[in-house]
Design an enzyme around this catalytic site. Structure first.
Site, PDB file in Angstrom:
ATOM      1  N   THR A 132       0.822  -1.211   0.000  1.00 41.82           N
ATOM      2  CA  THR A 132       0.000   0.000   0.000  1.00 41.82           C
ATOM      3  C   THR A 132       0.859   1.265   0.000  1.00 41.82           C
ATOM      4  O   THR A 132       2.005   1.233   0.470  1.00 41.82           O
ATOM      5  CB  THR A 132      -0.902  -0.022   1.261  1.00 41.82           C
ATOM      6  OG1 THR A 132      -1.453   1.270   1.462  1.00 41.82           O
ATOM      7  CG2 THR A 132      -0.107  -0.372   2.509  1.00 41.82           C
ATOM      8  N   ASP A 133       0.260   2.366  -0.457  1.00 36.94           N
ATOM      9  CA  ASP A 133       0.965   3.659  -0.380  1.00 36.94           C
ATOM     10  C   ASP A 133       1.029   4.171   1.057  1.00 36.94           C
ATOM     11  O   ASP A 133       1.775   5.111   1.352  1.00 36.94           O
ATOM     12  CB  ASP A 133       0.298   4.703  -1.300  1.00 36.94           C
ATOM     13  CG  ASP A 133      -1.162   4.999  -0.965  1.00 36.94           C
ATOM     14  OD1 ASP A 133      -1.719   4.372  -0.044  1.00 36.94           O
ATOM     15  OD2 ASP A 133      -1.746   5.871  -1.637  1.00 36.94           O
ATOM     16  N   GLU A 134       0.241   3.568   1.964  1.00 38.49           N
ATOM     17  CA  GLU A 134       0.176   4.099   3.329  1.00 38.49           C
ATOM     18  C   GLU A 134       1.493   3.935   4.081  1.00 38.49           C
ATOM     19  O   GLU A 134       1.722   4.592   5.087  1.00 38.49           O
ATOM     20  CB  GLU A 134      -0.986   3.452   4.101  1.00 38.49           C
ATOM     21  CG  GLU A 134      -2.301   3.657   3.366  1.00 38.49           C
ATOM     22  CD  GLU A 134      -3.551   3.380   4.177  1.00 38.49           C
ATOM     23  OE1 GLU A 134      -3.500   3.450   5.406  1.00 38.49           O
ATOM     24  OE2 GLU A 134      -4.590   3.105   3.548  1.00 38.49           O
ATOM     25  N   TYR A 158      -1.869  -0.404  11.063  1.00 44.05           N
ATOM     26  CA  TYR A 158      -1.979  -1.078   9.770  1.00 44.05           C
ATOM     27  C   TYR A 158      -0.768  -0.771   8.893  1.00 44.05           C
ATOM     28  O   TYR A 158      -0.104  -1.688   8.388  1.00 44.05           O
ATOM     29  CB  TYR A 158      -3.274  -0.655   9.052  1.00 44.05           C
ATOM     30  CG  TYR A 158      -3.281  -0.988   7.575  1.00 44.05           C
ATOM     31  CD1 TYR A 158      -3.265  -2.313   7.133  1.00 44.05           C
ATOM     32  CD2 TYR A 158      -3.286   0.026   6.602  1.00 44.05           C
ATOM     33  CE1 TYR A 158      -3.261  -2.620   5.769  1.00 44.05           C
ATOM     34  CE2 TYR A 158      -3.285  -0.275   5.245  1.00 44.05           C
ATOM     35  CZ  TYR A 158      -3.263  -1.596   4.834  1.00 44.05           C
ATOM     36  OH  TYR A 158      -3.245  -1.907   3.491  1.00 44.05           O
ATOM     37  N   LYS A 162       2.231  -3.225   7.444  1.00 40.24           N
ATOM     38  CA  LYS A 162       2.499  -3.431   6.012  1.00 40.24           C
ATOM     39  C   LYS A 162       3.938  -3.013   5.685  1.00 40.24           C
ATOM     40  O   LYS A 162       4.625  -3.669   4.890  1.00 40.24           O
ATOM     41  CB  LYS A 162       1.517  -2.631   5.150  1.00 40.24           C
ATOM     42  CG  LYS A 162       0.102  -3.153   5.147  1.00 40.24           C
ATOM     43  CD  LYS A 162      -0.061  -4.556   4.545  1.00 40.24           C
ATOM     44  CE  LYS A 162       0.175  -4.601   3.056  1.00 40.24           C
ATOM     45  NZ  LYS A 162      -0.138  -5.946   2.491  1.00 40.24           N
TER      46      LYS A 162
END
Ligand code: NAD
Ligand code: TYD
Length: 355
Positions: A132-134, A158, A162
């Site tokens: 993810t970009d997060e 989260y 990741k």
């Protein structure tokens, strides 16, 4: 054949369906079937011999080793994860178990399998990790979009979990030579999106006459990509990506949350007007913000476009219309996922938030 993990969830199910619509190469689908996993997403594959579903955990080393030994896949795509930021705030443990420990165990099982392959199969093998970009953290308004070399600065349990999984994948390549590829994608939307996430939650709440809960001032920005475009990017990276590289995937579609909610409301006004003739946006309610809420994500997708020739097929306008139409046509799917466990979650996440 290929092995997909998490293929009963939102993106994984779209990926499996698209894969089998375009190829007759068998997919082994390993999914734990957490609250987010739903075999109804794969109902159209009933009786299709090229889809082999196995219920299990990516952290179950013996099971993963046995599946790899039996089926001898040429590639593995890892979608399996706990994926919802708000759930990670209420209970981070599952995120550490699956996203960190599970990924570690999975990498070890894949490494042992890969080490035992004959030279040609070993050279052709790929592990693609879906991220993810997060992991890059939050951008200020004037900052450039995330490139692949942007510093990792995860802010939620989260995104931290990741980020940890991405680091493990990277290290297994550099240390053991495992042939890995990583994709970091922006926010997806589309069919089979679990209605705990912004877009499907707004659609189902609007239709049910419930409040549309916007966190804080609603000016947080996300970069939205139609899920099938994410799936095509993954197929392209699997086919042509350079080993050990990461590819950012995004739709060049930065939008504040409030704009998204207004767009959903406008489409519903057009496609399924309220019985009282009033606009759905009257249901918008501002609620207490998410703790540590990232202000802005934006993906610079120029590397995958330039090096691999990938481009999204949908604009936000075409993708969001398809999505709203899909939810209107699949209200049975929605009512089936709104189980007791779903209702408990809604109570836990929203009751504590002052309007
Ligand atoms: P999802 O929550 O809808 O689905 C996750 C799936 O993984 C479910 O089917 C679940 O049963 C399964 N799963 C969970 N733990 C497992 C375990 N230990 N072993 C095997 N299966 C397990 O998530 P999603 O939105 O489809 O996301 C898929 C992947 O894409 C995740 O890795 C996520 O981080 C990443 N991603 C998601 C988005 C997004 O916008 N949704 C964007 C970028 C990247
Ligand atoms: P979400 O779909 O949970 O994805 P992520 O947090 O991974 O980006 O949320 C998208 C944005 O919408 C995020 O800024 C939080 C916001 N949001 C709301 O305003 N209200 C809601 O009820 C939800 C679920 C999210």
């Amino acid at each position: 054949m290929i092995l997909v993990t998490g293929g009963a969830g939102f993106i994984g199910a779209n990926f499996v369906l698209d894969w089998l619509a375009q190829s007759d190469e068998t997919v082994i689908n390993l999914d734990k079937l957490t609250y987010a996993g739903n075999l109804e997403n794969l109902a159209t594959l009933t009786g299709v011999a090229q889809h082999i579903f196995v219920q299990g955990d990516i952290g179950d080393s013996a099971l993963v080793a046995a599946l790899l030994a039996k089926h001898q896949p040429r590639a593995v795509i890892n979608f399996a994860a706990e994926s919802h930021v708000d759930r990670s705030i209420h209970g981070p443990e599952d995120f550490i178990q699956t996203n960190v420990v599970g990924t570690f165990r999975f990498l070890e099982a894949v490494r042992a399998y890969w080490n035992g392959l004959a030279a040609e199969a070993k050279a052709g093998f790929r592990l693609l990790h879906v991220s993810t970009d997060e992991v890059y953290g939050s951008l200020a308004k004037e900052d450039a979009a995330f490139s692949e070399t942007h510093q990792y600065e995860p802010n939620s349990p989260y995104s931290a979990s990741k980020a940890a999984s991405d680091h493990l994948v990277r290290a297994w390549h550099h240390t053991y030579g495992l042939p890995v590829l990583t994709t970091n994608c922006s926010n997806n939307y589309g069919p089979f999106h679990f209605p705990e996430k912004l877009i499907p939650l707004m659609i189902v709440n609007a239709l049910a006459g419930k409040p549309l809960p916007v966190y804080g001032d609603g000016q947080q920005i996300r970069d939205w990509l139609y899920v099938k475009d994410h799936c095509s990017a993954i197929r392209r990276v699997l086919e042509a990506g350079v080993l050990g590289e990461t590819y950012n995937v995004g739709g060049w579609n930065e939008k504040p949350n409030l704009d998204i909610v207004h767009t959903v409301c406008r489409l519903l006004d057009e496609l399924q007007p309220r019985a009282d003739g009033k606009p759905y946006q009257e249901q918008i309610t501002y609620v207490t913000d998410r703790p540590g809420h990232d202000r802005r994500y934006a993906i610079d997708a120029s590397k995958i476009e330039r090096e691999l020739g990938w481009k999204p097929a949908e604009t936000f306008e075409t993708g969001i219309r398809k999505t709203v139409q899909w939810y209107l046509q699949h209200q049975d799917w929605v009512s089936h996922v709104q189980s007791g466990a779903y209702r408990d979650w809604v109570e836990k996440n929203y009751d504590g938030r002052a309007a």
